[in-house]
Design an enzyme around this catalytic site. Structure first.
Site, mmCIF file in Angstrom:
data_model
loop_
_atom_site.group_PDB
_atom_site.id
_atom_site.type_symbol
_atom_site.label_atom_id
_atom_site.label_comp_id
_atom_site.label_asym_id
_atom_site.label_seq_id
_atom_site.Cartn_x
_atom_site.Cartn_y
_atom_site.Cartn_z
ATOM 1 C CB ILE A 47 2.984 17.161 36.163
ATOM 2 C CG1 ILE A 47 3.850 18.380 36.467
ATOM 3 C CG2 ILE A 47 2.627 16.421 37.455
ATOM 4 C CD1 ILE A 47 3.099 19.521 37.113
ATOM 5 C CG HIS A 48 3.372 11.410 32.982
ATOM 6 N ND1 HIS A 48 4.706 11.722 33.127
ATOM 7 C CD2 HIS A 48 3.309 10.066 32.853
ATOM 8 C CE1 HIS A 48 5.413 10.600 33.066
ATOM 9 N NE2 HIS A 48 4.595 9.582 32.913
ATOM 10 N NE ARG A 49 7.362 8.696 36.529
ATOM 11 C CZ ARG A 49 7.491 7.463 36.038
ATOM 12 N NH1 ARG A 49 6.674 6.511 36.445
ATOM 13 N NH2 ARG A 49 8.428 7.192 35.162
ATOM 14 C CG ASP A 61 5.899 13.314 36.576
ATOM 15 O OD1 ASP A 61 5.924 13.391 35.334
ATOM 16 O OD2 ASP A 61 4.844 13.354 37.229
#
Length: 381
Positions: A217-219, A300
């Site tokens: 998860i990074h966005r 993501d």
């Protein structure tokens, strides 16, 4: 021929290794690569380790722009890249993907009439609220040579008016477009064997091959919006309660958002769940091992979506759209957005699915093809 390569973000450093390796192994007499690292990602754990692991030549220049607003960061890059281009006078500038570094390189080069070569051209989410979509569109439309990793990307360029029958001499007004395959498939195939011998991440985190789920998860729209981050972790907790082990290699920024945005009760539930393993960011070789040996991927990340497909793993995509539509068309992934019900539903359906993985990303020799075409066509630009 002198080619200036722009890198700046972690994925670009990885992608660059395929082209640098192809130049070193087969085109060292024809192509000289000058590397500019913009410094968009400046954490040593996110950049330096990749140069060492992937045997990428160290940059000739580092602009060290670091973080900032889109405008401030891109402006610093444009100024720095332009100065270097005027000094080096290259035959072409090569950019990857869709970051601010990509956009800055394309603008700086095109303004002073240095031909732009765009690798990963033609990708579209058709969502212009994403900065990456703006970057990739603008870069494509000032490029001279455009290499698309997929047939859909190539078709997107045709829809936007690019001419498949263009003849040399090529220019930004008369560009050449290609469907060439994906250089990240080249990398995944090349480094999979190396990862088996060098990575110990499975033992380090007590993971059994084929018996864990990998999550990334990074966005910003997932990490910075409390409601979306809550939905994602609500689903992950439910999946973990079914007995699934989930490993989450998270950037420190994402980890800090968990602490600042999630309710204390959810933080406690995450911390107390032995099946959820939040760990430090993984190196590229460690990520290859996790992707190759997991049972499913929840992400993501555009790059991780593809790598899931390379290693024949089903994936759940924590977005409302994807540039890699072929993965969806082959039923190898489900778009869940940050919706806990859709994530759970996707998990259940993918657990039971019998998925085929046809070769839609090429034959693992995209970098050789790209270098061959650059070498052949630079004299004709």
């Amino acid at each position: 021929m002198n080619i200036v390569t722009i890198i700046g973000a972690r994925p670009q450093i990885i992608k660059a290794s395929a082209i640098s390796r192809a130049i070193r192994n087969g085109f060292s007499k024809q192509l000289k690569e000058i590397i500019i690292h913009t410094g968009q990602h400046y954490d040593a754990n996110m950049s330096e380790i990749f140069f060492e692991e992937l045997e990428i030549p160290h940059p000739n220049y580092n602009l060290d722009v670091r973080s900032g607003s889109h405008g401030a960061q891109t402006a610093k890059m444009i100024e720095g890249i332009e100065n270097i281009l005027l000094k080096e006078n290259p035959d072409a500038l090569l950019v990857y993907g869709d970051t601010n570094s990509t956009l800055a390189g394309a603008i700086a080069a095109s303004k002073i009439h240095v031909p732009v070569i765009h690798i990963e051209a033609g990708l579209r989410s058709y969502n212009k609220s994403m900065p990456e979509e703006i970057n990739r569109i603008m870069c494509d439309h000032v490029s001279t040579l455009l290499f698309s990793p997929t047939r859909q990307g190539y078709n997107n360029l045709l829809k936007e008016g690019f001419n498949m029958m263009a003849q040399h001499p090529y220019s930004a007004d008369n560009p050449k477009i290609y469907h060439c395959g994906d250089i990240m498939l080249d990398n995944s195939l090349h480094f999979a064997g190396i990862a088996e011998s060098k990575s110990n991440i499975l033992n380090k985190h007590d993971l059994t091959k084929g018996n864990f789920i990998l999550g990334t998860i990074h966005r910003d729209n997932n990490t910075d919006i409390p409601e979306r981050l809550t939905e994602i972790f609500n689903a992950l907790l439910q999946i973990a309660e079914k007995g699934e082990t989930i490993i989450l290699p998270l950037h420190p920024r994402t980890s800090s958002k968990i602490k600042s945005l999630l309710k204390k009760e959810m933080q406690k539930n995450i911390a107390n769940n032995a099946n959820i393993k939040i760990v430090e960011p993984a190196s590229f070789l460690d990520m290859i091992m996790l992707e190759k040996n997991c049972k499913m991927i929840i992400t993501d990340s555009g790059g991780v979506q593809k790598e899931a497909y390379f290693f024949k793993k089903p994936s759940l995509i924590l977005r409302s759209e994807t540039e890699w539509t072929e993965i969806l068309e082959n039923n190898a992934a489900v778009l869940t957005d940050a919706d806990s019900e859709k994530i759970i539903s996707g998990y259940l359906s993918m657990t039971e699915a019998d998925i085929q993985f046809p070769e839609i990303f090429g034959d693992g020799k995209a970098a050789e093809f790209i270098c061959s075409e650059i070498n052949l066509l630079c004299n004709r630009i």
